[in-house]
Motif scaffolding. Structure first.
Motif, PDB file in Angstrom:
ATOM      1  N   SER A 281     -33.245 -23.070  13.963  1.00  0.00           N
ATOM      2  CA  SER A 281     -33.287 -22.654  12.565  1.00  0.00           C
ATOM      3  C   SER A 281     -32.112 -21.714  12.333  1.00  0.00           C
ATOM      4  CB  SER A 281     -34.606 -21.953  12.255  1.00  0.00           C
ATOM      5  OG  SER A 281     -34.782 -20.833  13.112  1.00  0.00           O
ATOM      6  N   ASN A 282     -30.931 -22.182  12.690  1.00  0.00           N
ATOM      7  CA  ASN A 282     -29.782 -21.292  12.756  1.00  0.00           C
ATOM      8  C   ASN A 282     -28.623 -21.819  11.922  1.00  0.00           C
ATOM      9  OD1 ASN A 282     -31.076 -19.808  15.068  1.00  0.00           O
ATOM     10  ND2 ASN A 282     -30.817 -21.838  15.965  1.00  0.00           N
ATOM     11  N   ILE A 283     -27.718 -20.913  11.547  1.00  0.00           N
ATOM     12  CA  ILE A 283     -26.577 -21.257  10.716  1.00  0.00           C
ATOM     13  C   ILE A 283     -25.359 -20.473  11.188  1.00  0.00           C
ATOM     14  CG2 ILE A 283     -27.888 -21.864   8.643  1.00  0.00           C
ATOM     15  CD1 ILE A 283     -27.482 -19.018   7.653  1.00  0.00           C
ATOM     16  N   PHE A 284     -24.185 -20.859  10.646  1.00  0.00           N
ATOM     17  CA  PHE A 284     -22.930 -20.151  10.874  1.00  0.00           C
ATOM     18  C   PHE A 284     -22.514 -20.153  12.342  1.00  0.00           C
ATOM     19  CE2 PHE A 284     -22.737 -19.106   6.618  1.00  0.00           C
ATOM     20  CZ  PHE A 284     -23.830 -18.409   6.184  1.00  0.00           C
ATOM     21  N   TYR A 285     -22.054 -21.286  12.833  1.00  0.00           N
ATOM     22  CA  TYR A 285     -21.557 -21.367  14.198  1.00  0.00           C
ATOM     23  C   TYR A 285     -20.177 -20.730  14.308  1.00  0.00           C
ATOM     24  CZ  TYR A 285     -25.160 -24.896  15.027  1.00  0.00           C
ATOM     25  OH  TYR A 285     -26.342 -25.542  15.177  1.00  0.00           O
ATOM     26  N   THR A 286     -19.867 -20.193  15.483  1.00  0.00           N
ATOM     27  CA  THR A 286     -18.497 -19.844  15.814  1.00  0.00           C
ATOM     28  C   THR A 286     -17.920 -21.000  16.622  1.00  0.00           C
ATOM     29  OG1 THR A 286     -19.063 -18.795  17.932  1.00  0.00           O
ATOM     30  CG2 THR A 286     -19.143 -17.409  15.964  1.00  0.00           C
ATOM     31  N   GLU A 287     -16.675 -20.910  17.000  1.00  0.00           N
ATOM     32  CA  GLU A 287     -16.100 -21.912  17.882  1.00  0.00           C
ATOM     33  C   GLU A 287     -16.642 -21.706  19.300  1.00  0.00           C
ATOM     34  OE1 GLU A 287     -11.933 -21.331  18.695  1.00  0.00           O
ATOM     35  OE2 GLU A 287     -12.088 -19.183  18.386  1.00  0.00           O
ATOM     36  N   SER A 288     -16.380 -22.675  20.173  1.00  0.00           N
ATOM     37  CA  SER A 288     -16.744 -22.531  21.574  1.00  0.00           C
ATOM     38  C   SER A 288     -15.669 -21.696  22.262  1.00  0.00           C
ATOM     39  CB  SER A 288     -16.852 -23.901  22.244  1.00  0.00           C
ATOM     40  OG  SER A 288     -17.088 -23.759  23.627  1.00  0.00           O
ATOM     41  N   VAL A 289     -16.060 -20.527  22.771  1.00  0.00           N
ATOM     42  CA  VAL A 289     -15.120 -19.597  23.390  1.00  0.00           C
ATOM     43  C   VAL A 289     -15.492 -19.431  24.856  1.00  0.00           C
ATOM     44  CG1 VAL A 289     -14.143 -17.278  23.352  1.00  0.00           C
ATOM     45  CG2 VAL A 289     -14.817 -18.382  21.210  1.00  0.00           C
ATOM     46  N   ASN A 290     -14.712 -20.071  25.709  1.00  0.00           N
ATOM     47  CA  ASN A 290     -14.927 -19.982  27.149  1.00  0.00           C
ATOM     48  C   ASN A 290     -16.378 -20.265  27.543  1.00  0.00           C
ATOM     49  OD1 ASN A 290     -12.780 -19.248  29.182  1.00  0.00           O
ATOM     50  ND2 ASN A 290     -14.510 -18.161  30.052  1.00  0.00           N
ATOM     51  N   GLY A 291     -16.947 -21.313  26.931  1.00  0.00           N
ATOM     52  CA  GLY A 291     -18.278 -21.766  27.308  1.00  0.00           C
ATOM     53  C   GLY A 291     -19.424 -21.246  26.475  1.00  0.00           C
ATOM     54  N   LEU A 292     -19.175 -20.292  25.563  1.00  0.00           N
ATOM     55  CA  LEU A 292     -20.250 -19.723  24.745  1.00  0.00           C
ATOM     56  C   LEU A 292     -20.004 -20.000  23.268  1.00  0.00           C
ATOM     57  CD1 LEU A 292     -20.837 -16.210  26.391  1.00  0.00           C
ATOM     58  CD2 LEU A 292     -21.972 -18.378  26.909  1.00  0.00           C
ATOM     59  N   ILE A 293     -21.100 -20.123  22.510  1.00  0.00           N
ATOM     60  CA  ILE A 293     -21.065 -20.321  21.066  1.00  0.00           C
ATOM     61  C   ILE A 293     -22.032 -19.324  20.444  1.00  0.00           C
ATOM     62  CG2 ILE A 293     -21.521 -21.942  19.180  1.00  0.00           C
ATOM     63  CD1 ILE A 293     -20.899 -24.198  21.163  1.00  0.00           C
ATOM     64  N   CYS A 294     -21.668 -18.790  19.290  1.00  0.00           N
ATOM     65  CA  CYS A 294     -22.512 -17.783  18.637  1.00  0.00           C
ATOM     66  C   CYS A 294     -22.901 -18.259  17.241  1.00  0.00           C
ATOM     67  CB  CYS A 294     -21.764 -16.455  18.554  1.00  0.00           C
ATOM     68  SG  CYS A 294     -22.847 -15.044  18.254  1.00  0.00           S
ATOM     69  N   PHE A 295     -24.122 -17.928  16.817  1.00  0.00           N
ATOM     70  CA  PHE A 295     -24.587 -18.262  15.477  1.00  0.00           C
ATOM     71  C   PHE A 295     -25.610 -17.232  15.034  1.00  0.00           C
ATOM     72  CE2 PHE A 295     -26.887 -20.828  18.583  1.00  0.00           C
ATOM     73  CZ  PHE A 295     -28.208 -20.506  18.320  1.00  0.00           C
ATOM     74  N   GLN A 296     -26.077 -17.368  13.793  1.00  0.00           N
ATOM     75  CA  GLN A 296     -27.065 -16.447  13.238  1.00  0.00           C
ATOM     76  C   GLN A 296     -28.388 -17.164  13.023  1.00  0.00           C
ATOM     77  OE1 GLN A 296     -24.107 -15.261  10.016  1.00  0.00           O
ATOM     78  NE2 GLN A 296     -25.406 -13.459  10.117  1.00  0.00           N
ATOM     79  N   ASP A 297     -29.485 -16.424  13.190  1.00  0.00           N
ATOM     80  CA  ASP A 297     -30.771 -16.986  12.816  1.00  0.00           C
ATOM     81  C   ASP A 297     -31.005 -16.727  11.328  1.00  0.00           C
ATOM     82  OD1 ASP A 297     -31.458 -14.328  12.556  1.00  0.00           O
ATOM     83  OD2 ASP A 297     -32.644 -14.260  14.392  1.00  0.00           O
ATOM     84  N   LYS A 298     -32.179 -17.096  10.850  1.00  0.00           N
ATOM     85  CA  LYS A 298     -32.442 -16.985   9.408  1.00  0.00           C
ATOM     86  C   LYS A 298     -32.440 -15.544   8.922  1.00  0.00           C
ATOM     87  CE  LYS A 298     -34.925 -21.310   8.645  1.00  0.00           C
ATOM     88  NZ  LYS A 298     -36.194 -21.933   8.197  1.00  0.00           N
ATOM     89  N   SER A 299     -32.727 -14.609   9.817  1.00  0.00           N
ATOM     90  CA  SER A 299     -32.729 -13.198   9.420  1.00  0.00           C
ATOM     91  C   SER A 299     -31.336 -12.594   9.433  1.00  0.00           C
ATOM     92  CB  SER A 299     -33.643 -12.400  10.358  1.00  0.00           C
ATOM     93  OG  SER A 299     -33.107 -12.374  11.678  1.00  0.00           O
ATOM     94  N   GLY A 300     -30.348 -13.373   9.897  1.00  0.00           N
ATOM     95  CA  GLY A 300     -28.980 -12.886   9.921  1.00  0.00           C
ATOM     96  C   GLY A 300     -28.558 -12.259  11.227  1.00  0.00           C
ATOM     97  N   GLN A 301     -29.443 -12.248  12.213  1.00  0.00           N
ATOM     98  CA  GLN A 301     -29.116 -11.637  13.493  1.00  0.00           C
ATOM     99  C   GLN A 301     -28.306 -12.599  14.367  1.00  0.00           C
ATOM    100  OE1 GLN A 301     -29.629  -8.384  14.678  1.00  0.00           O
ATOM    101  NE2 GLN A 301     -29.993  -8.185  12.488  1.00  0.00           N
ATOM    102  N   PRO A 302     -27.303 -12.068  15.071  1.00  0.00           N
ATOM    103  CA  PRO A 302     -26.474 -12.928  15.926  1.00  0.00           C
ATOM    104  C   PRO A 302     -27.191 -13.357  17.193  1.00  0.00           C
ATOM    105  CG  PRO A 302     -25.769 -10.643  16.110  1.00  0.00           C
ATOM    106  CD  PRO A 302     -26.808 -10.682  15.029  1.00  0.00           C
ATOM    107  N   ILE A 303     -26.954 -14.595  17.603  1.00  0.00           N
ATOM    108  CA  ILE A 303     -27.536 -15.173  18.803  1.00  0.00           C
ATOM    109  C   ILE A 303     -26.433 -15.863  19.589  1.00  0.00           C
ATOM    110  CG2 ILE A 303     -29.131 -16.925  19.697  1.00  0.00           C
ATOM    111  CD1 ILE A 303     -30.904 -16.420  17.309  1.00  0.00           C
ATOM    112  N   VAL A 304     -26.450 -15.711  20.903  1.00  0.00           N
ATOM    113  CA  VAL A 304     -25.451 -16.328  21.771  1.00  0.00           C
ATOM    114  C   VAL A 304     -26.078 -17.540  22.452  1.00  0.00           C
ATOM    115  CG1 VAL A 304     -23.929 -16.012  23.761  1.00  0.00           C
ATOM    116  CG2 VAL A 304     -24.270 -14.143  22.134  1.00  0.00           C
TER     117      VAL A 304
END
Length: 374
Positions: A115-138
């Motif tokens: 249930s997540n939005i706003f992906y970042t690019e893949s940076v050295n094997g990791l990707i980051c996005f936000q959940d519905k509350s806006g908190q960042p998740i790796v």
């Protein structure tokens, strides 16, 4: 004489026992392979196998967690960078991985609730996005792990922009966040994997407002657009900001990593041009034109959008949405040739509209791809 001979026999027997005990207590791994050979064998294994083998003998765990081994493994992994294809259906994120240098090569496909939005690019094997509350998740796709980070210290009460960076010198990931709906002169930074794992506030040196979703991390520096002709830079290691100007006559497009340098794609209808950053301090850019992969079928340009540039020298074009199937194009500007990756959908999809004929009846899905994934 007999007593002396008896003592010699006892001593010989005792010595044999000691040798036998040493052999039994000596680790079998050192008897089988030298340490260097064991390390070389582990370097040649897939990442998932290395992760599993960390749980077997302590020797293998110590080898695979060593910083030198990790850097050597990353260097070899660059030869097998993958393209991740992601889309969401009914709250589940489906991920498909292929090797970029092969025509069509299925690595793995899997899914998990999302249930997540706003992906970042893949940076050295990791990707980051936000959940519905806006908190960042790796997200670590290879290990299939999700890491929820502490809540941001600053309460900006607005949406945030996230930029994931990697410092190749110290081998550390950092996440930098700024508000995306108003100007600000501070950001929040956290170092992933640190013992403290807490956010800290860093001055941006230049008050600005993030405007475009086009961040890139290249050689330890994060770049992102803010105003019409300005690019902000953030050095991941020293956590320092800078500003880079771009000429006003350039038609702005997305930022990409082009041969290890920052490049801006000119989106004017009459050109296929890249503006490449030559010197950030002098704000110097150079231009390079490339042929269109669509030839006389320019109508396809509205359907496909440029996603980025691979380490093997190909531009990648993807559709923004798809229904049952899709094509991803790999275009080689030197040979003026392209190849395609065809995704035919999911065989276990039970949605009737998914297989109906006619685009009006078919459900469409948003697509996101991640290039050069380690």
């Amino acid at each position: 004489m007999e007593e002396q001979e008896t003592r010699k026999e006892d001593l010989a027997t005792e010595e044999q026992r000691l040798v036998y005990r040493r052999r039994r207590t000596k680790p079998k791994s050192t008897l089988s392979f030298p340490l260097e050979l064991t390390s070389e064998i582990l370097l040649r294994l897939p990442a998932r196998s290395v992760f599993r083998f960390r749980c077997v003998p302590k020797l293998w765990s110590s080898i695979t967690t060593d910083s030198y081994f990790i850097k050597s493994f990353e260097t070899r992994s660059f030869l097998q960078l993958s393209l991740l294809v992601c889309f969401e259906k009914d709250g589940t994120l489906f991920v498909y991985s292929i090797l970029q240098h092969r025509q069509v090569s299925k690595e793995s496909s899997y899914s998990y609730t999302s249930s997540n939005i706003f992906y970042t690019e893949s940076v050295n094997g990791l990707i980051c996005f936000q959940d519905k509350s806006g908190q960042p998740i790796v997200w670590n796709p290879n290990k299939r792990q999700i890491l929820t980070l502490p809540r941001l210290r600053e309460n900006w009460e607005c949406t945030i922009a996230m930029f994931l960076g990697y410092d190749p010198i110290e081998g550390k990931h950092k996440l930098m966040c700024i508000p995306s709906s108003r100007s600000c002169d501070v950001c929040q930074v956290i170092t992933l994997g640190s013992t403290q794992e807490s956010w800290r506030t860093v001055k941006t040196n230049h008050k600005h407002q993030y405007c475009f979703r086009s961040g890139r991390c290249i050689n330890g520096v994060i770049y992102y657009r803010v105003e019409a002709w300005v690019v902000m830079s953030f050095d991941v290691r020293i956590e320092k900001f800078g500003m880079i100007d771009l000429s006003s006559h350039i038609h702005w497009g997305m930022l990409i990593n082009y041969r290890g340098r920052l490049a801006c794609v000119d989106e004017s209808s009459s050109k296929n041009r890249l503006w490449i950053l030559e010197d950030a301090e002098k704000h110097k850019w150079s231009s390079q034109d490339f042929l269109s992969p669509f030839g006389h079928f320019e109508i396809l340009k509205d359907y496909f959008s440029l996603k980025g540039y691979t380490h093997t020298g190909e531009f990648v074009f993807e559709p923004s949405v798809f229904s049952k199937s899709l094509y991803i194009l790999f275009y080689d500007p030197v040979r003026n040739s392209f190849r395609r990756f065809e995704f035919k959908g999911m065989v276990d999809d039970d949605d009737e509209t998914f297989f109906n004929k006619g685009l009006q009846c078919q459900r469409t899905y948003l697509l996101d791809t991640f290039l050069n994934h380690i």
